[in-house]
Design a protein around this motif. Structure first.
Motif, PDB file in Angstrom:
ATOM      1  N   GLY A 136       4.354  -5.982 -13.431  1.00  0.00           N
ATOM      2  CA  GLY A 136       3.681  -7.084 -12.749  1.00  0.00           C
ATOM      3  C   GLY A 136       3.815  -7.059 -11.243  1.00  0.00           C
ATOM      4  N   TYR A 137       4.244  -5.946 -10.675  1.00  0.00           N
ATOM      5  CA  TYR A 137       4.284  -5.852  -9.210  1.00  0.00           C
ATOM      6  C   TYR A 137       2.959  -5.274  -8.718  1.00  0.00           C
ATOM      7  N   TYR A 138       1.981  -6.166  -8.585  1.00  0.00           N
ATOM      8  CA  TYR A 138       0.664  -5.691  -8.172  1.00  0.00           C
ATOM      9  C   TYR A 138       0.625  -5.524  -6.666  1.00  0.00           C
ATOM     10  N   VAL A 139      -0.368  -4.753  -6.248  1.00  0.00           N
ATOM     11  CA  VAL A 139      -0.453  -4.442  -4.828  1.00  0.00           C
ATOM     12  C   VAL A 139      -0.681  -5.703  -4.003  1.00  0.00           C
ATOM     13  N   TYR A 140      -1.397  -6.687  -4.586  1.00  0.00           N
ATOM     14  CA  TYR A 140      -1.687  -7.897  -3.805  1.00  0.00           C
ATOM     15  C   TYR A 140      -0.610  -8.952  -3.982  1.00  0.00           C
ATOM     16  N   GLY A 141       0.478  -8.600  -4.673  1.00  0.00           N
ATOM     17  CA  GLY A 141       1.545  -9.577  -4.846  1.00  0.00           C
ATOM     18  C   GLY A 141       2.203  -9.898  -3.528  1.00  0.00           C
ATOM     19  N   SER A 142       3.355  -9.302  -3.299  1.00  0.00           N
ATOM     20  CA  SER A 142       4.026  -9.508  -2.021  1.00  0.00           C
ATOM     21  C   SER A 142       3.661  -8.353  -1.093  1.00  0.00           C
ATOM     22  N   PRO A 143       3.712  -8.590   0.201  1.00  0.00           N
ATOM     23  CA  PRO A 143       3.432  -7.474   1.116  1.00  0.00           C
ATOM     24  C   PRO A 143       4.370  -6.294   0.897  1.00  0.00           C
ATOM     25  N   ALA A 144       5.583  -6.584   0.367  1.00  0.00           N
ATOM     26  CA  ALA A 144       6.497  -5.471   0.088  1.00  0.00           C
ATOM     27  C   ALA A 144       5.868  -4.524  -0.926  1.00  0.00           C
ATOM     28  N   ASN A 145       5.225  -5.072  -1.951  1.00  0.00           N
ATOM     29  CA  ASN A 145       4.545  -4.227  -2.933  1.00  0.00           C
ATOM     30  C   ASN A 145       3.456  -3.419  -2.259  1.00  0.00           C
ATOM     31  N   ALA A 146       2.671  -4.121  -1.419  1.00  0.00           N
ATOM     32  CA  ALA A 146       1.548  -3.442  -0.778  1.00  0.00           C
ATOM     33  C   ALA A 146       2.035  -2.258   0.019  1.00  0.00           C
ATOM     34  N   TYR A 147       3.130  -2.463   0.762  1.00  0.00           N
ATOM     35  CA  TYR A 147       3.652  -1.354   1.551  1.00  0.00           C
ATOM     36  C   TYR A 147       4.159  -0.231   0.653  1.00  0.00           C
ATOM     37  N   PHE A 148       4.773  -0.616  -0.470  1.00  0.00           N
ATOM     38  CA  PHE A 148       5.272   0.417  -1.377  1.00  0.00           C
ATOM     39  C   PHE A 148       4.130   1.323  -1.836  1.00  0.00           C
ATOM     40  N   TYR A 149       3.050   0.703  -2.309  1.00  0.00           N
ATOM     41  CA  TYR A 149       1.931   1.515  -2.790  1.00  0.00           C
ATOM     42  C   TYR A 149       1.312   2.327  -1.654  1.00  0.00           C
ATOM     43  N   LEU A 150       1.214   1.688  -0.490  1.00  0.00           N
ATOM     44  CA  LEU A 150       0.614   2.353   0.664  1.00  0.00           C
ATOM     45  C   LEU A 150       1.419   3.585   1.068  1.00  0.00           C
ATOM     46  N   PHE A 151       2.730   3.376   1.204  1.00  0.00           N
ATOM     47  CA  PHE A 151       3.586   4.497   1.637  1.00  0.00           C
ATOM     48  C   PHE A 151       3.541   5.639   0.634  1.00  0.00           C
ATOM     49  N   THR A 152       3.720   5.304  -0.643  1.00  0.00           N
ATOM     50  CA  THR A 152       3.754   6.365  -1.638  1.00  0.00           C
ATOM     51  C   THR A 152       2.408   7.080  -1.695  1.00  0.00           C
TER      52      THR A 152
END
Lengths: 212, 281, 596
Positions: A136-152
């Motif tokens: 349930g850690y979607y990209v639009y959840g917290s900005p931390a998630n967004a950065y995780f997906y972005l970086f990887t």
């Protein structure tokens, strides 16, 4: 080739019209650095890429302070992936040693291994993504998630680009002959520098996400 | 040699245009005379440089035009001349910068006695909120916004109930009193700009920006949105009326407080909660 | 490089390869496709860049006509506000990125760098070719946005969120903004490949004797601009990616919680100002990415046609480098009234005004090059003179806007529009036009028609000056920019209808005369007067090729060897008033420079 290089300041304060300077300049070879263009080109690309990641990290730091920042768990798989990347960097050191000693058989075997490890890393990263989405850690959840997906994702794309160059290296090493033996060595060197660079980038990004 | 003429015409024409141009700023209606003065100073300095360079160039083009049997001078550089020019330019730049920074310092330092008004921008109109009797603006959040609470006031903030809400494009303010505008946007960037007041600042959703000024003349002034905000940007207009105390009070009394707005919408339960909070304080 | 002991392995073969691989193995074109389409010759790539940039630039030009028509004669050309803002946006973006940047670096950079440094080609010709086609793809994506539902984005060229990706802006909730961002990202990728070539060719592929300080200023300008781009474009890329994610995946990098038209969007906590910082960290250096090549080129034009060495060459080089460096610490002067921390204003106003000093030095040195010169009023010279006036004007108005307190009343008004069009629109374009007249004989072997050229010059210069000079005064009055209907505001002291109509008519005429220029190019490339070798009697290497126009490989069997700087004009004692860079000292025994 000049024995001693003037510093950049010295070079920029020369008076090119000055007769004494003209004599010195006439023996100039034309090149600025005693480096192969390929190596310089790779450095250029690494600088651009570093700037890009630095800017991302700056925005990361800026965004982190807002209160909607929810830390993300670091799945164990990420550690394994990091380990895979470290291993492939070590293997690249071995490849380079082998190619210096002209043991191309060894180098060939290790090059295949590195490509294999790169694929494992990419698959591993993909599994991490799936894992996160399942939790349930979607990209639009917290900005931390967004950065995780972005970086990887960006790091993965860099690795894919590296694999293209890896294919070119393989082609050179497999068709090795007298004429391009230098080129093959050169390509191997560039390829391994790039892999170390990707490891460094990953460690910085992973560390960043780990400690914040 | 028409080119020499052309250069002269462009240089002198610019100066003449500047002197006779009917397009010039409207009379200032706030305390920011310093901005106008800095512009005038900048005009003198830059204008002198513009004319000097232009005339010198025209002279060069005419005087050193091509002649077959002539040679240009061979002079790679002249350190003394170059450094002199550099230092002169630096002095000129300092002369421009210093007054500018002083005015800016005034602009960002709100004086102690200033009263506050909140301006809210949204596509494509203005709303205003006055602090009410307690003189303090209640806190807000975008999340609270609905039909009953168009400003998104926090009902549990004791300062919010008496806030005066003006859901219209026009605003009245007091003459000769320093005023701090708190600027808030609900959707995209806007900018509350009245040419006669000279001041402006973008309104940014997610944060509160501000600027201050003291209106020095009563009257009616048009508001323009100065930051592009979508298709209706050009139509985001309104009026500011600079009033004497009496007219201002009359206008304020016609407006509804947050409490009255809630009451008129039958939300007495919310009022009760808010009042309890206030008593706790 | 260390000698390799590969002999041990390759025992059977005894041939030893050369220690240094030949500097360049040129891939010689064989068919039409490899000669003109997928060509690896930097000169052809330069022309491809140029033609593509001009083609999309014409779209930008026509956009500006339509905008001006709406401002001065509303209703004459039917359009609504959304269409108007789409025109504004596409005009700005096309002109800044796809025309000026691509033309200066991709066009002039590719054509001139290898020739001027004495190289056969760029160091990575294949990457160079790919670079052009990636740029071409970016242009196609940009053009495609005209044909998607909702049309192209109308967010203004600055693309500020939240409005750029919300429904109140044309193209904001459709594909328009997505295609714009994708096109920019593709452009950055393509440009990085090109920039790789420009930088490394200048650093490593110079011919014998070509020290850094013997380079023509054109190369210095393009080189420094490319280095700036190397640092600046990643910022645009980063901002573009993050905004795309905000738009497509609902992240909140730049998007705060907002309520639009009564509807709460799902974003939360993002910072619109962060985007502005990233954008202008790219955007301000971008101004110099356009300006520095123009500075460099115009220095060479003035020097050649005034038959005099550029005055203060070293100062000129330092100024280019210093301006380039400073351009990275001034970006927030675009944001004085954007709601950032007001205390930043002090810092950025100071750095911004400091940049005026090296810039002023450049102007002085251009003018001082004319002093005691022997000025030929050729077309390139005329355009250079026009450039100096325009640039001085635009640079000085920059002192208004850079000075933070003065910026408060003037920002977001027509003063800003007038300023940046003057300084980074008209001024660089005048240089481009002048340099086309200058290098056309090299590209095609023929001169452009002189009479048409004169008409073109007079109309362009007077026209563009009459567009933008009066426009400043609208700004003083407080006329806000980006208004679909420019109305007679109550604060305005005088009607703006007449002046707007005047500006529009001037713009129509100035734009139209550019088609005369294009006509001139087409006709003259076929029927123009033959130019021969080195018609302007210039010193730099690009005129010293084997053939005119130069063929692939640029020079004869051997690369030229450089014996002097690029500005040996009117050397006392020399027979002619110029000595080319590759003239050995023995050939000019009398000249002063050779005496000691």
């Amino acid at each position: 080739m000049e024995t001693k290089k003037d510093s950049i300041i010295d070079q920029l304060t020369q008076k090119p019209w000055d007769p004494a300077q003209v004599k010195i300049d006439n023996s100039h070879e034309g090149r600025t650095f005693n480096l192969h263009v390929g190596k310089l080109g790779l450095r250029y690309l690494m600088i651009v890429s570093t700037i890009m990641f630095c800017l991302f990290i700056v925005t990361y730091g800026d965004r982190m302070v807002y209160d909607d920042w929810v830390k993300m768990p670091e799945p164990f798989l990420l550690w394994i992936n990091t380990f895979v990347l470290v291993i492939s960097s070590i293997i690249f050191v071995r490849i380079q040693i082998a190619s210096k000693k002209n043991q191309f058989k060894k180098a060939k075997r290790d090059l295949i291994l590195v490509g294999f490890l790169a694929l494992i890393f990419l698959i591993g990263q993909f599994l991490v993504w799936q894992n996160m989405v399942d939790k349930g850690y979607y990209v639009y959840g917290s900005p931390a998630n967004a950065y995780f997906y972005l970086f990887t994702a960006l790091h993965g794309l860099h690795l894919l680009g590296g694999l293209v160059y890896w294919v070119m290296t393989i082609r050179k090493v497999w068709n090795i002959n007298n004429i391009i033996i230098r080129k093959a060595k050169h390509t191997i060197e560039l390829c391994s520098i790039y892999w170390h660079f990707l490891l460094a980038v990953w460690i910085v990004l992973f560390g960043l996400m780990l400690f914040t | 040699m028409f080119v020499v003429l052309l250069v002269l015409i462009v240089i002198l024409g610019s100066v003449v245009f500047h002197m006779v141009s009917p397009w010039w700023w409207s009379e200032i209606a706030s305390n920011w005379v310093g901005m106008d003065d800095t512009i005038i100073l900048t005009f003198w300095i830059t204008g002198a440089v513009f004319v000097a360079i232009g005339l010198f160039m025209a002279y060069c083009i005419w005087k050193f035009r091509y002649q077959k049997d002539k040679r240009a001078e061979y002079e790679p550089e002249n350190s003394k001349l170059e450094w002199t020019l550099t230092i002169l330019t630096t002095i000129g730049v300092i002369a421009l910068l210093a007054p500018g920074l002083i005015v800016w310092n005034n602009f960002v330092t709100v004086p102690k006695g200033a009263y506050e008004i909140e301006v809210v921008g949204q596509q494509w109109g203005w709303m205003y909120r006055l602090p009410g009797k307690d003189g303090v603006l209640g806190t807000t959040s975008i999340k609270n916004i609905d039909d009953d609470n168009p400003f998104g006031l926090n009902t549990d903030d004791p300062y919010s109930l008496d806030d005066v809400l003006v859901d219209a494009d026009d605003l009245h303010i007091l003459v000769d009193r320093p005023l701090k505008l708190n600027l808030r946007a609900l959707d995209v960037l806007h900018d509350f700009y009245v040419p006669q007041f000279r001041a402006k600042m973008d309104m940014v959703p997610g944060t509160i920006t501000y600027y201050w000024f003291t209106p020095i003349k009563t009257g009616e002034y048009e508001i323009l949105c100065a930051e592009y905000c979508g298709t209706g940007h050009y139509a985001m207009l309104g009026y500011v009326y600079v009033d004497e105390q009496k007219e201002y009070d009359e206008w304020v009394n016609e407006q509804m407080t947050f409490e009255e707005v809630l009451a008129s919408n039958g939300k007495s339960d919310l009022i009760k909660i808010a009042l309890n909070k206030k008593n706790d304080l | 490089m260390a000698a390799d002991s590969y002999e041990d392995v390759v025992k059977n073969k005894e041939t030893i390869p050369a220690l240094e691989v030949a500097p360049q193995d040129l891939y010689h074109a064989k068919s039409f496709w490899t000669k003109y389409i997928f060509c690896q010759d930097a000169k052809v790539i330069g022309i491809q860049y140029g033609l593509t940039a001009v083609a999309i630039g014409l779209v930008g030009l026509v956009s500006s006509w339509l905008m001006r028509m709406q401002i001065a004669f509303p209703g004459l050309i039917p359009m609504d506000a959304a269409q108007y803002y789409q025109l504004v946006t596409m005009h700005g973006m096309i002109m800044v990125v796809y025309l000026l940047t691509a033309l200066f670096l991709g066009g002039f950079g590719n054509f001139l760098i290898p020739l001027m440094v004495g190289a056969r080609d760029m160091v990575f010709p294949y990457v160079n070719m790919v670079s052009f086609w990636v740029f071409f793809l970016a242009v196609i994506i940009l053009a495609a946005s005209y044909f998607v539902p909702g049309g192209p984005t109308g967010a203004g060229w600055t693309l500020y969120p939240p409005q750029a990706i919300t429904s109140g802006t044309p193209g904001g909730d459709g594909l328009g903004i997505v295609l714009m961002l994708v096109s920019l990202a593709v452009f950055v990728i393509g440009f990085t490949m090109g920039g790789l070539n420009y930088v490394i060719t200048v650093l490593q592929a110079r011919t014998r004797g070509m020290t850094l300080m013997r380079l023509p200023l054109t190369v210095w300008g393009i080189f420094t601009a490319t280095v700036l781009a190397l640092f600046a474009f990643p910022a645009l890329f980063v901002a573009g990616i993050m905004m795309t994610l905000d738009n497509m995946l609902g992240t909140s990098f730049f998007m705060p919680a907002i309520i639009q038209f009564g509807e709460k969007l799902t974003h939360e906590g993002g910072s619109p100002i962060l985007f502005q910082h990233l954008f202008w960290f790219f955007g301000h250096p971008e101004v110099y990415i356009v300006a520095l090549p123009a500075f460099g080129i115009v220095s060479d034009l003035i020097s050649v046609h005034a038959r005099k060495n550029i005055f203060g060459y070293r100062m000129m080089v330092w100024a280019i480098v210093i301006i380039g460096g400073l351009s990275f610490i001034v970006w927030a002067h675009h944001m004085y009234v954007a709601g950032m921390n007001p205390w930043f204003g002090f810092f950025f106003a100071t750095t911004t005004l400091i940049i005026a000093v090296p810039t002023a030095i450049k102007v002085y040195n251009w003018v001082l090059t004319l002093w005691r010169g022997n000025i030929k009023l050729t077309l390139p010279m005329l355009f250079s003179i026009a450039f100096i006036i325009t640039f001085v004007n635009g640079g000085l108005t920059g002192l208004f806007l850079g000075n933070v307190a003065v910026d408060v009343p003037l920002s977001d008004t027509y003063f800003v529009v007038a300023h940046f069009h003057m300084v980074m629109g008209i001024a660089p374009v005048l240089v481009i036009l002048g340099s086309v007249y200058h290098w056309f004989p090299l590209i095609t072997g023929r001169f452009l028609n002189e009479r048409l050229g004169r008409i073109h010059f007079w109309v362009t210069f007077i026209g563009s000056y009459s567009i933008y000079f009066p426009m400043h005064y609208l700004g003083f009055m407080g006329v806000t920019r980006r208004y679909f209907e420019v109305f007679e505001g109550e604060a305005f002291t005088y009607s703006i209808t007449g002046i707007n109509q005047f500006i529009t008519i001037a713009a129509l005429i100035t734009g139209a005369v550019q088609f005369l220029f294009i006509y001139n190019i087409i006709v003259s490339s076929k029927f123009g007067k033959k130019a021969g070798k080195n018609p302007w009697k210039a010193c730099s290497l690009e005129w010293r090729t084997k053939d005119v126009p130069p063929t692939h490989g640029n020079f004869d069997k051997e690369l030229p060897v450089v014996y002097r700087w690029a500005y040996d004009y009117s050397v006392p004692g020399a027979d002619e008033d110029y000595i080319t860079q590759d003239t050995p000292p023995s050939a000019v025994a009398n000249a002063r420079a050779e005496q000691t």
